[in-house]
Structures are given as C-alpha cells and as structure tokens.
Write an enzyme that holds these catalytic residues in place. Sequence first.
Site, PDB file in Angstrom:
ATOM      1  N   ASP A   1       6.852 -10.651 -14.211  1.00 19.58           N
ATOM      2  CA  ASP A   1       6.683 -12.487 -14.319  1.00 19.58           C
ATOM      3  C   ASP A   1       7.684 -12.569 -14.865  1.00 19.58           C
ATOM      4  O   ASP A   1       7.944 -14.016 -14.927  1.00 19.58           O
ATOM      5  CB  ASP A   1       5.320 -13.257 -14.623  1.00 19.58           C
ATOM      6  CG  ASP A   1       5.034 -12.576 -12.860  1.00 19.58           C
ATOM      7  OD1 ASP A   1       5.796 -12.352 -11.591  1.00 19.58           O
ATOM      8  OD2 ASP A   1       3.658 -12.473 -12.851  1.00 19.58           O
TER       9      ASP A   1
ATOM     10  N   CYS B   1       4.104  -5.001 -21.223  1.00 15.33           N
ATOM     11  CA  CYS B   1       3.453  -3.956 -20.102  1.00 15.33           C
ATOM     12  C   CYS B   1       4.601  -4.508 -18.766  1.00 15.33           C
ATOM     13  O   CYS B   1       5.302  -5.513 -18.735  1.00 15.33           O
ATOM     14  CB  CYS B   1       2.645  -4.676 -19.365  1.00 15.33           C
ATOM     15  SG  CYS B   1       1.254  -6.375 -19.166  1.00 15.33           S
TER      16      CYS B   1
ATOM     17  N   HIS C   1       1.178  -0.788   0.190  1.00 10.67           N
ATOM     18  CA  HIS C   1       0.056  -0.411   0.215  1.00 10.67           C
ATOM     19  C   HIS C   1       0.593   1.127  -0.013  1.00 10.67           C
ATOM     20  O   HIS C   1       0.357   2.081  -0.528  1.00 10.67           O
ATOM     21  CB  HIS C   1      -0.912  -0.010   1.129  1.00 10.67           C
ATOM     22  CG  HIS C   1      -1.967  -0.866   1.089  1.00 10.67           C
ATOM     23  ND1 HIS C   1      -3.056  -1.157   2.462  1.00 10.67           N
ATOM     24  CD2 HIS C   1      -2.558  -1.659   0.335  1.00 10.67           C
ATOM     25  CE1 HIS C   1      -3.869  -1.985   2.114  1.00 10.67           C
ATOM     26  NE2 HIS C   1      -3.333  -2.028   0.017  1.00 10.67           N
TER      27      HIS C   1
ATOM     28  N   GLU D   1       4.283 -14.898 -19.912  1.00 12.56           N
ATOM     29  CA  GLU D   1       4.458 -14.709 -18.266  1.00 12.56           C
ATOM     30  C   GLU D   1       5.243 -16.038 -17.854  1.00 12.56           C
ATOM     31  O   GLU D   1       6.247 -16.146 -16.658  1.00 12.56           O
ATOM     32  CB  GLU D   1       3.859 -14.056 -16.867  1.00 12.56           C
ATOM     33  CG  GLU D   1       2.758 -14.391 -17.371  1.00 12.56           C
ATOM     34  CD  GLU D   1       1.783 -13.367 -16.443  1.00 12.56           C
ATOM     35  OE1 GLU D   1       2.041 -12.587 -15.686  1.00 12.56           O
ATOM     36  OE2 GLU D   1       0.604 -13.096 -16.394  1.00 12.56           O
TER      37      GLU D   1
END
Length: 759
Positions: A628, A675, A363, A604
């Site tokens: 990944d 991405c 967070h 990935e």
Amino acid sequence: MLNTLRKIVQEVNAAKDLKAALGIIVQRVKETMGTQVCSVYLLDPESNRFVLMATDGLNKRSIGKVSMAPNEGLVGLVGTREEPLNLENASEHPRYRYFAETGEERYASFLGSPIIHHRRVMGVLVVQQKERRQFDEGEEAFLVTMSAQLAGVIAHAEATGSIRGLGKQGKGIQEAKFVGVPGSPGAAIGTAMVMLPPADLEVVPDKSVADIDAELQLFQSALEGVRADMRSLSERMATQLRPEERALFDVYQMMLEDAALGNEVVKVIKTGQWAQGALRHVVSEHINRFELMDDAYLRERASDVRDLGRRLLAYLQQARQQTLVYPDNCILVAEELSPAMLGEVPEGKLVGLVSVQGSGNSHVAIFARAMGIPTVMGAVELPYSKIDGIQLIVDGYHGEVFTNPSEILRKQYADVVEEDRQLTKGLDALRALPCETLDGHHMPLWVNTGLLADVVRAQERGAEGVGLYRTEVPFMIKDRFPSEKEQLAIYREQLAAFHPLPVTMRTLDVGGDKALSYFPIKEDNPFLGWRGIRVTLDHPEIFLVQVRAMLKASEGLDNLRILLPMISGIQELEESLHLIHRAWGEVRDEGTDVPLPPIGVMIEIPAAVYQTRDLARQVDFLSVGSNDLTQYLLAVDRNNPRVADLYDFLHPAVLQALTKVVEDAHAEGKPVSICGEMAGDPAAAVLLMAMGFDCLSMNATNLPKVKWLLRQISMGKAKDLLSQVMRIDNPQVIHSTLQLALRNLGLGRMINPASDIQA
C-alpha cells in the site's frame, strides 16, 4: 461520427481474420470521410519496412509489394514521428515518395495516423484525396481513433498468429506480448487450453409453465448433478491441496444448499417461471449485487456464483459436454478462472494459468500460489477466445503472457523453468539454518499468513514468527461476521501453531480491494475511502469483539502482537489504543488473566511516514506495509494492469520513505519490520536489511530464496549497495544496478531467474 465509429468497430470485431478486418477498415473509413483512398501500412519487424497491407483506392496489385523504410516517404515519417501528418499538397513535402504501381500521383491531400499499441508502432493508417485541402480537426480525430482501434485488432492478430505471411519469407509477426498482473510467481511454457463457459445464462428467455412440479424436479436433478461434480472435483484435488485450501469447494456446496441459492430458484419457479428462467433471474441478481461493490474480492464471489449458474444451466439444458482432452503442459486460459476449473485438469498436466479478469488477490491467485502454479491475472487485452491450442509462455514474475513465442524466447524461458526447479530443490536444505550474513548479522525472517495451509508452509521453510496474520480471511469465507467464540478458536489455532514464536495479528482490514459480501462498501475510489482502521473505528462493536477474541486466544501462550492497519494520524491511534485497553479490561474482569500484548502501527499511508516518531512514541513496534505504501506514494492502483509497469517498490521515493521510517523509529527506540511483496523479493531484501529493518515478513514461498541470498552476502556489502542505489534517480537504473552488483557476486540469476529476459 461516434455512431459510425461504433458500427465500424462492431464490424471489425466480427471479421474472421486480419485481412478481412483491414478490408472493412479501409472501405468504411474511405466512405465515412468521403476520401478517394484509404490504406493501411503495417511495420514488418523482420525487414523493418512499412508494407502496404490493405487499400481502397490504390491499385490492389500493389498490396504486399509496395513498402518503405522508416526513413522513406510520408508513411515512414508518420511512423517515426509517432504523430499524425496532415498535408494539403503531399507532393510538395520533401519526404514525398512516388510509387508508380499504386497510381497515387493523382492524390494531392494526405492525412496519416500512426497505429500504436503499448508504445510500439505497428503501422500507419492513411487517407488521400485528389483535391488540395487541409483535413479538419474532426476528420483528424476520427482517423486517430480508428488507428487506436486498429492497434488492438493487429495485436490480437499477432497473438493468434494470423499475421504470418506479412514478410517476404512468409514468417512475419508471430510473437506477441500481453501485460497483466503477477498472480503467482514462476514461469511456464505450454499449450493454451481455453475454458469457455459451457452455457450462457444471459441469453435465457423468460417462459411461463403450467407443470411447476416437473420444473422443480428438473432443477433438483441439476442441483444433485452439480453437487456430485463439486464433490468429485474436491476429491480429485485432495492430493494437490491441503484440506483447508479445498474449503472453497465447501463454499460452492453451501451456495447450492436449499437455504441459499437453491431455495431462491425454487421460489421463482413456484411463481410459474420455467427452471432456466428462474435460475437466470436469481444468479443475475446475486452477480449484480456483488459486482456493484466494484471490489476484487467480491468480484471473485460473483464469478463463483456465475460459474455455478453456468454448471446448473448446462444440466438443465441436458448439455452433454464433450469430454475435454487436456494437452500435456496445459496452460489454462479463461475470461474468469474459477477454483473448480483448476480441479478439472488431470493431475500432472497443469503448468500455468492465465485469467483475463481478476487480480493478484483473487481466490484463483491464492489457490495458484498454494499449488505453486505460475499465474498471470488481469490480462485484459488477451484475445482469449481465439488462442486455444497455440503455444504460450506465462511469466508469473512480471505478469506477462507471450503468444506464439519464438524459439529464442522458448529457450530462454526453458532455462528459467529448469533453474527454478533446481533452486527449489537446493533451498530445502536451508530450513534449519539461521538467516545470518557472512559477517554475522542475524536477519529474522517472518511470514505473512491468512490461510491455514500457510502455517504448514511457514514451518516447512523455517519461519521465525508471523509478521502479518490477515484476520480478514476468516471473515471473508463466512456469510456473516464471525462471533467472538468463532474468532477465538481461529486465532487460538494460529497462536498455538507457532508458539512460542511471535504472531502479529492485524485487526480487520477491509475496504479497497478487500470487502465482505455481508458488509458492502460501494465507493468511487475505494483505496482512498472507507477502509482499514476507519471502518473498525466507525464500528467499535466489530473492533472490540475482535480484540477480545485475540486476547482470550493468547491466554497461556503470550505470543500475540496486535497490529493496527491504515493509521493516518495520532487521533486514530489514540482511539484504537483506548478501545484495546477497554477490551483488555473487560477480558480480565471476566477472569481471563492475560498481559497486554505489544501493540504496533502499520506505516502504509504517506502521512504516517512523516509522523513516524509521533506514532512510535505511543506503540511498541512499527510495521511497514510495502504494497500500500508504494501504491499511495506513486498514485498507482496495484491491481490495475494498465499501470502495472509504474508500480515499482524500488522507486527512489519509496526507498527514501523507507529509510526515513527506519531512522525515525530507531530514534524513538522502537523496532520496525516490513511486510508485503517487497520484503519477499530477494534483491530488495538486501536493501531493506541494509536500511536497518529489524525483521522482514513475507509469503512463505519466497522465504527460502531470501534466506539463501542474505546468507551469501555481508552486511557491509549490503550497505555499500544501498548507498549506491540511494544516489540513483531512476527505478529502472536501480533494478539494473542491483542485478549487476549481485551478478558480479555470482548471485544474479538465482534471485529472479526471469530477470535477464528481454522480450
């Protein structure tokens, strides 16, 4: 021996400074091993000599006076060879050197072990004995273990500056580097402000009470106090964060509601337990439940609960917290930063963040990126409790923290901070310009989104679409699975915000470092476990509801693309396609007239790299998940600071895999995008464009830098660069080659201002 080791480590950790710690080590090691001498020599980087810094057995007056160069004596030999030396009769060794002031001619046998921290030799630990004898394997192992412990102690002493005075000039070692993981890009220079927990729940004892009503009243007052604190913190951050990013404070408020944490504490108080004990009981249960998940996102939720528990306890103890004075250029440091801590710093003073725990997915890292604050997470070896008030440099590009930086390093990073500021200012003008190379090649730049605030940032920076919308984010901020209607509203907002630009929605991707508090996944190796498409295929009810919501949300907009994560083979893809067609049929039967959107697969997993053509035949597009894919190809957990330096998306194996994916996708006539962090790295983006990727998708913050660089280079030059680096077998050399080539074009320092610094 193990028991003894444990006791020595405890004693050393409790020592007030380095001198005391070294004294304990030489004394205890000498006693434990039954030798006549134990000494510690530390390497002084200014003179490049091993200086005797502590001894039990040699003449104490020789401390600080006796020293030897790396090419002198047995100590120098141990340091340069970086391995233990075990001699039955030291004086017979050709490298033996006699120091009259130590009185060491009486000692025959010698055992020395190097003290090494992060591959850097810091000194040598030595034991000696009068009798000629070979130290056995157990004794050698014990000394090596003590050396490893001592390395950590010395590194901490460097960080806090307590080694000063080692060299003859009285300066000694000051600067120290600690490696974590990048949380938010940028660099900052400032003063450390350590946030220690105000109250320690773990030491609260159980206590029975007769007046339960009084305890309930006490707890209610504490609840009200913390609620008020949260409201004022949220209001104070209103100017720094958009409303949707302040939603985490709402999560705190929800936890405090009577139906949640508050109600559980009340129940325990009613059994006759005092309020503090009841609070400890409930908070510990919540923390244990979350921490058992062994997962980055859930650990963040555990730290939220822990933070709330401490605040409530502080009120219960009526602890009048002294008003903290925050320095200018404040770098906030904590074992576990919470979003609330950020809000407590007066506006304009916070320049950097360092968290001992946590990863780039926590967070706090998400908040920091939203606020543009350079951040390092997972700095596990930083002696955070002892560095309050000292000077720090935070390098959020590389995930490094420097304590007591030298003037030279401060100057280098000051230049980086200024260049960053100028660069950001200059990039604003690029918003309306196309991402086109000097020879006219158009390179579409899309964004990765998750938070609602990402939409505004993406539009401000001129994104041409969404290459990855992380649908797990709305799932993570709830305490249950969102309904089809709730999902529909969230997806509709995202699709409408970017219309008519395409929005690629990835189906729920949980597991690994992303989990849901209400859907626990506990595995020894979560990254190789039940995650991504594996979870949703096992739970078609979750998958179908999500796809139906996406399809309904796209009605009349027709800019939806569906992306399937973690596909490792054709069977998973066929099952997924079957479910998508089923959901599409159901939606149309209900009267929602939507075309079937383009469907894509994420590449990935290494297995998918080698099945690219087979997968491409069955879908409309492919998208490489570089984070990944890099982690799986290199077998490196990207959230683990201990192996962070091995995680490198410019590794030759990664570049070869990416080239193969593009070639195979295009051979089947299908577009392929990428991405992840790699797409947002300007230098890497040059190579990706040259490979033939049809689109790059990245964090909105990085988009202007990538656009700027690609507009300064020709496609021909980019292909020359790619051809050059594809012949190199070492990632470090690839980085250097790329930097040099871009610098020769006048573009080097702009892509990563901190890339030149050699600390």
